[in-house]
Design a protein around this motif. Structure first.
Motif, PDB file in Angstrom:
ATOM      1  N   PHE A 181       0.825  -1.200   0.000  1.00  0.00           N
ATOM      2  CA  PHE A 181       0.000   0.000   0.000  1.00  0.00           C
ATOM      3  C   PHE A 181       0.864   1.255   0.000  1.00  0.00           C
ATOM      4  O   PHE A 181       0.556   2.237  -0.689  1.00  0.00           O
TER       5      PHE A 181
ATOM      6  N   LEU B 248      -6.628   7.309  -4.687  1.00  0.00           N
ATOM      7  CA  LEU B 248      -6.032   6.132  -4.044  1.00  0.00           C
ATOM      8  C   LEU B 248      -7.059   5.001  -3.988  1.00  0.00           C
ATOM      9  O   LEU B 248      -6.759   3.836  -4.268  1.00  0.00           O
ATOM     10  N   THR B 249      -8.271   5.355  -3.637  1.00  0.00           N
ATOM     11  CA  THR B 249      -9.347   4.364  -3.591  1.00  0.00           C
ATOM     12  C   THR B 249      -9.590   3.759  -4.968  1.00  0.00           C
ATOM     13  O   THR B 249      -9.683   2.537  -5.120  1.00  0.00           O
TER      14      THR B 249
ATOM     15  N   TRP C 189      -6.491   1.463  -6.002  1.00  0.00           N
ATOM     16  CA  TRP C 189      -6.416   0.222  -5.236  1.00  0.00           C
ATOM     17  C   TRP C 189      -7.603  -0.683  -5.550  1.00  0.00           C
ATOM     18  O   TRP C 189      -7.457  -1.875  -5.824  1.00  0.00           O
TER      19      TRP C 189
END
Lengths: 214, 214
Positions: free
Chosen positions: A137, A160-161, A164
């Motif tokens: 991460f 980022l969400t 990922w």
DNA sequence: CGCCATAACTTTCCAACGGTAAGTTTTTTC
DNA sequence: GAAAAAACTTACCGTTGGAAAGTTATGGCG
């Protein structure tokens, strides 16, 4: 089908740990994560079902060790993808590489990836696991910051969400055999992967809308 | 903690089916999908562990029925999100609504969603399940075509993959309690959801690069 | 009402599972 | 070479999924 040939009457000398972890991988591939049993792992390693306890504690300990190995390999795959870039590559290319590393990991180590998705089979308070799980991460996060340094906290969180979730979701759907036949046949796999990565990078580096509030 | 109060000495008269499915949901919430056992479901429904067989066949049958219910509710959630839009909304808004429906489903029915991710616990050759599982994907696909009608096959595939994978991945990470604390605290949830949806829609409706080959 | 066919269960049994405790064998250490 | 420690095995317990056989309730029909 024994993972490690066992010299009759001999102890494993520490190799049992490896043999049991390999057995986990075998079973996950053949029958899925839910089919992993201590006894079957032990059988494949050529030992009794209680032999795992000194090495891993209980079944959860074995699976947690396996998941920890997975997190380590994930970080390695991401680093390898970064390393495969030409020197001085653009931050966007580096961001794409972290995603590519994740996808390659999930494709190369399907057992590790699938177990990683079974959060409640793993002891997430385990120190080794926690440490190993932070790296991937962090790598993504760093690459994203470098590729889009001007985003505020909210825009960064959203990107980022997206990064990922999309890379993980793609890998998860494929690993579980879901998701219709979007990414079949096999030859199409890398094309779909690269197209997906391009879309993600484009979205992640898009400017944030100007806002009043956080 | 009994799901359905059972009149002593009385049979369930078909209500047992419902009671067992509710028990599955309870257990998934409390202890995760791997903790679901026929015997515990039966206990909570107030019957013996063999009582489920006439209704569902075996454990897999029970879980498949549960997953089928989940797919139905997913389709309903997507339709509800579409229905909540003002009349004559833009195709982009309709595409976002399908994603919103998926996310709301995963948040509202976490047990159904989590079991949906356990592909090997489910009999995917089951007719009812197959039918129910087609709907949600079809809804997304239609909405995407409407929102970006000019894409060629390859661009469409990439965008369909992105939309499905990101919304699914986001839901999966959240349902399993993974993904660091990107989407905590709770109040932040809908903000993150809407930001994510906005990014996805933007990426999905972006023009395809011109290419020589498919 | 009485009877019975059938659906809806219960009881019993089995092999396999995870985990613990105690015993045995192997290896290391001195 | 003996003692200590490590690496296992064996035996046992309670629990699981599933099959088989037995029991009870319900609905239909005269």
């Amino acid at each position: 089908m024994t993972v490690t040939a066992k010299v009759k009457g001999r102890h494993h000398h520490g190799a049992l740990r490896r043999a049991l972890l390999d057995a986990v991988a075998e079973i996950v591939i053949e029958e899925g994560p839910e089919a992993v049993t201590l006894r079957e792992c032990a059988r494949r390693a050529g030992v009794s079902h209680a032999a795992a306890a000194p090495h891993f504690g209980d079944k959860r300990g074995l699976l947690t060790a396996f998941a920890t190995e997975g997190e380590t390999r994930l970080a390695e795959a991401m680093l390898a993808a970064l390393g495969a870039l030409p020197g001085g590559s653009a931050p966007e290319a580096r961001l794409a590489a972290t995603g590519r590393g994740y996808i390659v990991f999930a494709r190369s180590w399907p057992a590790h990836f699938r177990l990683k998705c079974r959060a409640n089979l793993i002891d997430r308070t385990n120190r080794d696991w926690c440490e190993a799980a932070e790296r991937p991460f962090a790598l993504l996060s760093e690459a994203l910051v470098a590729a889009a340094p001007d985003h505020d906290a909210r825009a960064r969180r959203a990107r980022l969400t997206l990064a990922w979730a999309s890379v993980h979701g793609f890998s998860a759907l494929r690993a579980e055999g879901s998701g219709s036949d979007l990414w079949r046949p096999e030859e199409r796999a890398t094309v779909v992967e690269e197209d997906l990565l391009a879309l993600i990078i484009s979205a992640c580096t898009s400017p944030a809308p100007t806002r009043q509030t956080e």
